[in-house]
Design a protein around this motif. Structure first.
Motif, PDB file in Angstrom:
ATOM      1  N   SER A 167       0.789  -1.231   0.000  1.00 50.61           N
ATOM      2  CA  SER A 167       0.000   0.000   0.000  1.00 50.61           C
ATOM      3  C   SER A 167       0.821   1.281   0.000  1.00 50.61           C
ATOM      4  CB  SER A 167      -0.934   0.011   1.222  1.00 50.61           C
ATOM      5  OG  SER A 167      -0.179  -0.153   2.416  1.00 50.61           O
ATOM      6  N   ILE A 168       2.164   1.197  -0.030  1.00 47.43           N
ATOM      7  CA  ILE A 168       2.953   2.430   0.056  1.00 47.43           C
ATOM      8  C   ILE A 168       2.732   3.314  -1.162  1.00 47.43           C
ATOM      9  CG2 ILE A 168       4.727   1.498   1.574  1.00 47.43           C
ATOM     10  CD1 ILE A 168       6.536   1.259  -0.930  1.00 47.43           C
ATOM     11  N   HIS A 169       2.829   4.629  -0.924  1.00 49.82           N
ATOM     12  CA  HIS A 169       2.563   5.615  -1.978  1.00 49.82           C
ATOM     13  C   HIS A 169       3.670   5.633  -3.018  1.00 49.82           C
ATOM     14  CE1 HIS A 169       1.265   9.215  -3.971  1.00 49.82           C
ATOM     15  NE2 HIS A 169       2.315   9.917  -3.559  1.00 49.82           N
ATOM     16  N   TRP A 173      10.480   6.852  -1.300  1.00 44.77           N
ATOM     17  CA  TRP A 173      10.212   7.327   0.069  1.00 44.77           C
ATOM     18  C   TRP A 173      10.452   6.192   1.054  1.00 44.77           C
ATOM     19  CZ3 TRP A 173       4.885  10.043   1.371  1.00 44.77           C
ATOM     20  CH2 TRP A 173       5.004  10.780   2.544  1.00 44.77           C
ATOM     21  N   TRP A 174       9.922   5.019   0.729  1.00 43.96           N
ATOM     22  CA  TRP A 174      10.098   3.834   1.576  1.00 43.96           C
ATOM     23  C   TRP A 174      11.573   3.461   1.711  1.00 43.96           C
ATOM     24  CZ3 TRP A 174       8.045   0.900   5.140  1.00 43.96           C
ATOM     25  CH2 TRP A 174       8.485  -0.419   5.315  1.00 43.96           C
ATOM     26  N   SER A 203       5.191  11.331 -11.079  1.00 43.65           N
ATOM     27  CA  SER A 203       4.959  11.920  -9.759  1.00 43.65           C
ATOM     28  C   SER A 203       4.844  13.434  -9.907  1.00 43.65           C
ATOM     29  CB  SER A 203       6.103  11.581  -8.796  1.00 43.65           C
ATOM     30  OG  SER A 203       7.269  12.305  -9.133  1.00 43.65           O
ATOM     31  N   ASP A 214      -5.265  12.526   1.620  1.00 40.09           N
ATOM     32  CA  ASP A 214      -4.369  11.541   1.016  1.00 40.09           C
ATOM     33  C   ASP A 214      -2.970  11.628   1.626  1.00 40.09           C
ATOM     34  OD1 ASP A 214      -6.406  10.651  -0.599  1.00 40.09           O
ATOM     35  OD2 ASP A 214      -5.830  11.887  -2.301  1.00 40.09           O
ATOM     36  N   GLN A 215      -2.508  12.845   1.913  1.00 42.12           N
ATOM     37  CA  GLN A 215      -1.205  12.998   2.546  1.00 42.12           C
ATOM     38  C   GLN A 215      -1.167  12.300   3.902  1.00 42.12           C
ATOM     39  OE1 GLN A 215       0.536  16.994   2.544  1.00 42.12           O
ATOM     40  NE2 GLN A 215      -0.949  17.619   0.994  1.00 42.12           N
ATOM     41  N   ASN A 218      -1.152   8.469   3.484  1.00 39.42           N
ATOM     42  CA  ASN A 218       0.153   7.974   3.049  1.00 39.42           C
ATOM     43  C   ASN A 218       1.130   7.901   4.208  1.00 39.42           C
ATOM     44  OD1 ASN A 218      -0.723   7.781   0.391  1.00 39.42           O
ATOM     45  ND2 ASN A 218       0.065   9.787  -0.195  1.00 39.42           N
ATOM     46  N   ARG A 219       1.126   8.921   5.062  1.00 34.04           N
ATOM     47  CA  ARG A 219       2.060   8.930   6.187  1.00 34.04           C
ATOM     48  C   ARG A 219       1.671   7.909   7.250  1.00 34.04           C
ATOM     49  NH1 ARG A 219       2.327  13.225   3.352  1.00 34.04           N
ATOM     50  NH2 ARG A 219       4.234  14.490   3.257  1.00 34.04           N
ATOM     51  N   ASP A 221       0.206   5.116   6.674  1.00 35.95           N
ATOM     52  CA  ASP A 221       0.563   3.813   6.125  1.00 35.95           C
ATOM     53  C   ASP A 221       2.068   3.567   6.231  1.00 35.95           C
ATOM     54  OD1 ASP A 221      -0.404   1.416   4.518  1.00 35.95           O
ATOM     55  OD2 ASP A 221       1.200   2.169   3.230  1.00 35.95           O
ATOM     56  N   LEU A 222       2.875   4.595   5.960  1.00 34.67           N
ATOM     57  CA  LEU A 222       4.320   4.450   6.102  1.00 34.67           C
ATOM     58  C   LEU A 222       4.698   4.130   7.550  1.00 34.67           C
ATOM     59  CD1 LEU A 222       5.749   7.310   3.869  1.00 34.67           C
ATOM     60  CD2 LEU A 222       6.275   4.879   3.639  1.00 34.67           C
TER      61      LEU A 222
END
Length: 237
Positions: A167-169, A173-174, A203, A214-215, A218-219, A221-222
């Motif tokens: 599910s990462i955006h 970033w990951w 992107s 959404d921001q 995403n965070r 989820d990270l």
């Protein structure tokens, strides 16, 4: 050995410039792994016309989009040091060697970039300055500095990052956050590539902002996946 991993999708307009800039710097023993997501605009023909044995093209048969496409490339690379590269940018002279030098002491190296439009006219002279880039896990959860096209990392970081959480955006970033947890990170304050921003970038970094909802998703989820990573692997503080 060094691997440059690139994900392509309908990038024929820019791909020649980028490949020229990379091939002129890497060694004969290195490789460029290109994962293509089903291009229909002649991208693959242009790549094949280079007739360079260092270029290896594979089709992405997994998850579509940048995350799945880059994961496919990364799973097929053989290098001990891995660069990420976008199809539409341009490496400046010295990028390769300065990153390699940085890896004598660091597990992930990220260099600055000059942000330009599709005609290579300057938008921002420094990505780092515009983004207020700096290392630190919390800093980069709040505002991500880890754009893949500016990054290289050792295989230990890649092995720890794969497989990407579903599910990462974004993959880069990951990888950057895993390097913050597991290794030593170096921000090289010199623009070593042209970071091209145009209307069809995969992107929207610097030119588009996601809705706040959404921001936050995403965070969250990270953070959730980083906690799982830390529990299952054990990392330095």
């Amino acid at each position: 050995m060094v691997s440059v991993c690139m994900a392509t999708y309908n990038g024929n307009k820019f791909i020649s410039i980028q490949l020229d800039s990379i091939l002129s710097q890497i060694n004969q023993s290195d490789e460029i792994i290109i994962s293509d997501d089903g291009s229909t605009d002649g991208t693959l023909d242009t790549i094949n016309n280079f007739k360079d044995e260092r270029i290896k093209v594979i089709n992405n048969v997994g998850k579509k989009g940048p995350v799945g496409n880059f994961e496919n490339a990364l799973k097929h690379c053989s290098g001990e040091i891995i660069f990420l590269a976008d199809q539409d940018d341009r490496w400046l002279p010295g990028k390769y060697q300065k990153h390699i030098n940085g890896h004598e002491d660091y597990d992930l190296v990220i260099s600055d970039a000059t942000v330009v439009d599709e005609n290579h006219q300057i938008i921002f002279s420094s990505f780092f300055k515009q983004r207020k880039s700096k290392k630190g896990l919390l800093n980069n959860l709040l505002t991500n500095s880890y754009i893949g096209c500016c990054m290289s990392f050792k295989r230990d970081i890649l092995n720890a990052s794969l497989p990407f959480p579903h599910s990462i955006h974004m993959h880069d970033w990951w990888i950057g956050l895993i390097a913050e947890l597991k290794g030593k990170v170096f921000f090289l304050n010199e623009p070593l590539m042209l970071y091209v921003r145009h209307s069809v970038n995969a992107s929207g970094t610097l030119v588009k902002r996601l809705p706040l909802k959404d921001q936050l998703i995403n965070r969250f989820d990270l953070i959730r996946n980083l906690i799982k990573f830390k529990i299952s692997n054990g990392t330095k503080q």
